[in-house]
Design a protein around this motif. Sequence first.
Motif, PDB file in Angstrom:
ATOM      1  N   ILE A   1      -3.331   2.223  16.837  1.00  0.00           N
ATOM      2  CA  ILE A   1      -2.764   0.812  16.443  1.00  0.00           C
ATOM      3  C   ILE A   1      -3.570  -0.290  16.443  1.00  0.00           C
ATOM      4  O   ILE A   1      -4.214  -0.587  17.474  1.00  0.00           O
ATOM      5  CB  ILE A   1      -1.222   0.484  17.321  1.00  0.00           C
ATOM      6  CG1 ILE A   1      -0.276   1.573  17.282  1.00  0.00           C
ATOM      7  CG2 ILE A   1      -0.768  -0.862  16.713  1.00  0.00           C
ATOM      8  CD1 ILE A   1       0.540   1.313  18.338  1.00  0.00           C
ATOM      9  N   LYS A   2      -3.872  -0.964  15.287  1.00  0.00           N
ATOM     10  CA  LYS A   2      -5.075  -2.169  15.265  1.00  0.00           C
ATOM     11  C   LYS A   2      -4.468  -2.760  13.837  1.00  0.00           C
ATOM     12  O   LYS A   2      -4.199  -2.285  12.959  1.00  0.00           O
ATOM     13  CB  LYS A   2      -6.326  -1.625  15.577  1.00  0.00           C
ATOM     14  CG  LYS A   2      -6.807  -0.517  14.436  1.00  0.00           C
ATOM     15  CD  LYS A   2      -8.424  -0.174  14.658  1.00  0.00           C
ATOM     16  CE  LYS A   2      -8.720   0.821  14.001  1.00  0.00           C
ATOM     17  NZ  LYS A   2     -10.167   1.124  14.130  1.00  0.00           N
ATOM     18  N   ASN A   3      -4.926  -4.120  13.978  1.00  0.00           N
ATOM     19  CA  ASN A   3      -4.401  -5.004  12.919  1.00  0.00           C
ATOM     20  C   ASN A   3      -3.153  -4.765  12.401  1.00  0.00           C
ATOM     21  O   ASN A   3      -2.976  -5.043  10.995  1.00  0.00           O
ATOM     22  CB  ASN A   3      -5.610  -4.687  11.828  1.00  0.00           C
ATOM     23  CG  ASN A   3      -7.148  -4.999  12.193  1.00  0.00           C
ATOM     24  OD1 ASN A   3      -7.427  -5.824  13.250  1.00  0.00           O
ATOM     25  ND2 ASN A   3      -8.183  -3.864  11.845  1.00  0.00           N
TER      26      ASN A   3
ATOM     27  N   SER B   1      -7.640   3.380   1.798  1.00  0.00           N
ATOM     28  CA  SER B   1      -7.282   2.233   1.365  1.00  0.00           C
ATOM     29  C   SER B   1      -6.552   1.481   2.208  1.00  0.00           C
ATOM     30  O   SER B   1      -5.817   1.850   3.278  1.00  0.00           O
ATOM     31  CB  SER B   1      -6.163   2.078   0.169  1.00  0.00           C
ATOM     32  OG  SER B   1      -5.879   1.002  -0.374  1.00  0.00           O
ATOM     33  N   GLU B   2      -6.962  -0.039   2.578  1.00  0.00           N
ATOM     34  CA  GLU B   2      -6.207  -0.754   3.695  1.00  0.00           C
ATOM     35  C   GLU B   2      -5.148  -1.754   2.713  1.00  0.00           C
ATOM     36  O   GLU B   2      -4.633  -2.668   3.435  1.00  0.00           O
ATOM     37  CB  GLU B   2      -7.317  -1.705   4.266  1.00  0.00           C
ATOM     38  CG  GLU B   2      -8.107  -0.930   5.252  1.00  0.00           C
ATOM     39  CD  GLU B   2      -7.744  -0.260   6.290  1.00  0.00           C
ATOM     40  OE1 GLU B   2      -6.452  -0.511   6.772  1.00  0.00           O
ATOM     41  OE2 GLU B   2      -8.026   0.817   6.857  1.00  0.00           O
ATOM     42  N   GLN B   3      -5.040  -1.610   1.416  1.00  0.00           N
ATOM     43  CA  GLN B   3      -4.185  -2.331   0.806  1.00  0.00           C
ATOM     44  C   GLN B   3      -2.683  -2.329   0.523  1.00  0.00           C
ATOM     45  O   GLN B   3      -2.257  -1.711  -0.274  1.00  0.00           O
ATOM     46  CB  GLN B   3      -4.863  -2.449  -0.674  1.00  0.00           C
ATOM     47  CG  GLN B   3      -6.241  -2.999  -1.032  1.00  0.00           C
ATOM     48  CD  GLN B   3      -6.473  -4.373  -0.374  1.00  0.00           C
ATOM     49  OE1 GLN B   3      -5.913  -5.066  -0.445  1.00  0.00           O
ATOM     50  NE2 GLN B   3      -7.625  -4.146   0.492  1.00  0.00           N
ATOM     51  N   PHE B   4      -2.229  -2.183   1.959  1.00  0.00           N
ATOM     52  CA  PHE B   4      -0.707  -1.897   2.040  1.00  0.00           C
ATOM     53  C   PHE B   4      -0.226  -2.656   3.143  1.00  0.00           C
ATOM     54  O   PHE B   4      -0.892  -2.986   4.146  1.00  0.00           O
ATOM     55  CB  PHE B   4      -0.451  -0.308   2.283  1.00  0.00           C
ATOM     56  CG  PHE B   4      -0.848   0.113   3.522  1.00  0.00           C
ATOM     57  CD1 PHE B   4      -0.013   0.551   4.749  1.00  0.00           C
ATOM     58  CD2 PHE B   4      -2.051   0.305   3.906  1.00  0.00           C
ATOM     59  CE1 PHE B   4      -0.070   1.064   5.824  1.00  0.00           C
ATOM     60  CE2 PHE B   4      -2.428   0.949   5.141  1.00  0.00           C
ATOM     61  CZ  PHE B   4      -1.631   1.328   5.794  1.00  0.00           C
TER      62      PHE B   4
ATOM     63  N   MET C   1      -0.120 -13.520  14.751  1.00  0.00           N
ATOM     64  CA  MET C   1      -1.637 -13.403  14.493  1.00  0.00           C
ATOM     65  C   MET C   1      -1.562 -11.892  15.315  1.00  0.00           C
ATOM     66  O   MET C   1      -1.132 -11.671  16.511  1.00  0.00           O
ATOM     67  CB  MET C   1      -2.578 -14.333  15.192  1.00  0.00           C
ATOM     68  CG  MET C   1      -3.885 -13.828  15.170  1.00  0.00           C
ATOM     69  SD  MET C   1      -4.980 -15.107  15.899  1.00  0.00           S
ATOM     70  CE  MET C   1      -4.780 -14.909  17.668  1.00  0.00           C
ATOM     71  N   ASN C   2      -2.401 -11.076  14.774  1.00  0.00           N
ATOM     72  CA  ASN C   2      -2.313  -9.728  15.508  1.00  0.00           C
ATOM     73  C   ASN C   2      -3.367  -9.681  16.212  1.00  0.00           C
ATOM     74  O   ASN C   2      -4.259 -10.455  16.443  1.00  0.00           O
ATOM     75  CB  ASN C   2      -2.851  -8.631  14.174  1.00  0.00           C
ATOM     76  CG  ASN C   2      -2.098  -8.595  13.067  1.00  0.00           C
ATOM     77  OD1 ASN C   2      -0.881  -8.377  13.450  1.00  0.00           O
ATOM     78  ND2 ASN C   2      -2.479  -8.068  11.753  1.00  0.00           N
ATOM     79  N   ALA C   3      -3.139  -8.884  17.606  1.00  0.00           N
ATOM     80  CA  ALA C   3      -4.301  -8.703  18.498  1.00  0.00           C
ATOM     81  C   ALA C   3      -5.183  -7.976  18.106  1.00  0.00           C
ATOM     82  O   ALA C   3      -5.272  -7.281  17.094  1.00  0.00           O
ATOM     83  CB  ALA C   3      -3.267  -7.843  19.425  1.00  0.00           C
ATOM     84  N   LYS C   4      -6.664  -8.311  18.503  1.00  0.00           N
ATOM     85  CA  LYS C   4      -7.532  -7.886  18.240  1.00  0.00           C
ATOM     86  C   LYS C   4      -7.962  -6.391  19.021  1.00  0.00           C
ATOM     87  O   LYS C   4      -8.979  -5.603  18.675  1.00  0.00           O
ATOM     88  CB  LYS C   4      -8.884  -8.788  18.764  1.00  0.00           C
ATOM     89  CG  LYS C   4      -8.785 -10.040  18.135  1.00  0.00           C
ATOM     90  CD  LYS C   4     -10.088 -10.906  18.441  1.00  0.00           C
ATOM     91  CE  LYS C   4      -9.871 -12.125  17.486  1.00  0.00           C
ATOM     92  NZ  LYS C   4     -11.254 -13.027  17.741  1.00  0.00           N
ATOM     93  N   GLY C   5      -7.048  -6.109  19.936  1.00  0.00           N
ATOM     94  CA  GLY C   5      -7.412  -4.759  20.650  1.00  0.00           C
ATOM     95  C   GLY C   5      -6.863  -3.535  19.772  1.00  0.00           C
ATOM     96  O   GLY C   5      -6.181  -3.886  18.903  1.00  0.00           O
ATOM     97  N   ILE C   6      -6.945  -2.552  20.443  1.00  0.00           N
ATOM     98  CA  ILE C   6      -6.405  -1.229  19.822  1.00  0.00           C
ATOM     99  C   ILE C   6      -5.547  -0.568  20.899  1.00  0.00           C
ATOM    100  O   ILE C   6      -5.775  -0.424  21.961  1.00  0.00           O
ATOM    101  CB  ILE C   6      -7.359  -0.408  19.523  1.00  0.00           C
ATOM    102  CG1 ILE C   6      -8.433  -1.192  18.677  1.00  0.00           C
ATOM    103  CG2 ILE C   6      -7.233   1.040  19.014  1.00  0.00           C
ATOM    104  CD1 ILE C   6      -9.844  -0.443  18.318  1.00  0.00           C
TER     105      ILE C   6
END
Length: 288
Positions: free
Chosen positions: A216-218, A285-288, A1-6
């Motif tokens: 760096i996020k998500n 775009s976030e589709q990658f 699971m990705n961290a919620k922070g940045i």
Amino acid sequence: MNAKGILIPIGGNEDKGVEETEIHHLEFIEEGILSRVVRESGGVNAEILIIPTASSIPEEVGENYLQAFGKLGCTNLFVMDIREREDSERQDFIDRMRTANCVMFSGGNQSNITHNIGGTQLHEIMLDRYQKETFVIAGTSAGAMCMSREMIAGGSSQESFIKGAVKMTKGMSFIPDLIIDSHFIRRGRFGRMAEAVAKFPKLIGVGLAEDTGVIIKNGKFEVLGSGMVILFNAKRARHNNHALLEEGTSMSLVNLKTHILASGDRFNIKKKKVRVSPLALPVTSEQF
């Protein structure tokens, strides 16, 4: 699971709006990386903790960042001057860390950060908040390099590719998938990053030029600033003799995959996939 922070690691010499002789000087600080740090933290009312632990002149560096963030309109600022490991257990510092929106690590010696903060209660709070909240951890130079689990602690920048030229140790472990180096172009750190990824071929090496960073996020990152970011991927190297050689021996590394990225380009850390911004326009775009 990705961290919620940045995370926002910066390659050093980021424009602070105060030095007229900056090598990579932006005309307006509002266009710079620190402005993005403020926006990601929630705006000018965000509580920002400045930690100059890496520096040998922490008072001067802390004041420099107070002025820089002040130029952006920030007033809720605090310099957390940690010079001994015991300082990381101070209750007033712990209380501030629990409520702050952002931490900003200065440059200097990254080992000072891991020695004085790593493994303390303050560190545990940062890790927990980064995993569970939209908590921002930014850092420049040493403050960027300390973010990885496998941290470059030092090493020579030289023309020869020699085993043992890079010194690795455990970092603050905010991001386990990357190895981060700073001042990458100006200080010629190609060789030491190449050895770092040869030693840890499952990790991606991120070489940050000065006045350049990534946000760096998500599980993805976007390039910020005026310079380039060079990525090293040795996972599918056809020849990697690091494990077989004695220290001081010349190495070779075949099929080292590299990418050179500019402002607006993005990278999916898990998928190892690049999305380049066309004609210097932001990638939407976030589709990658």
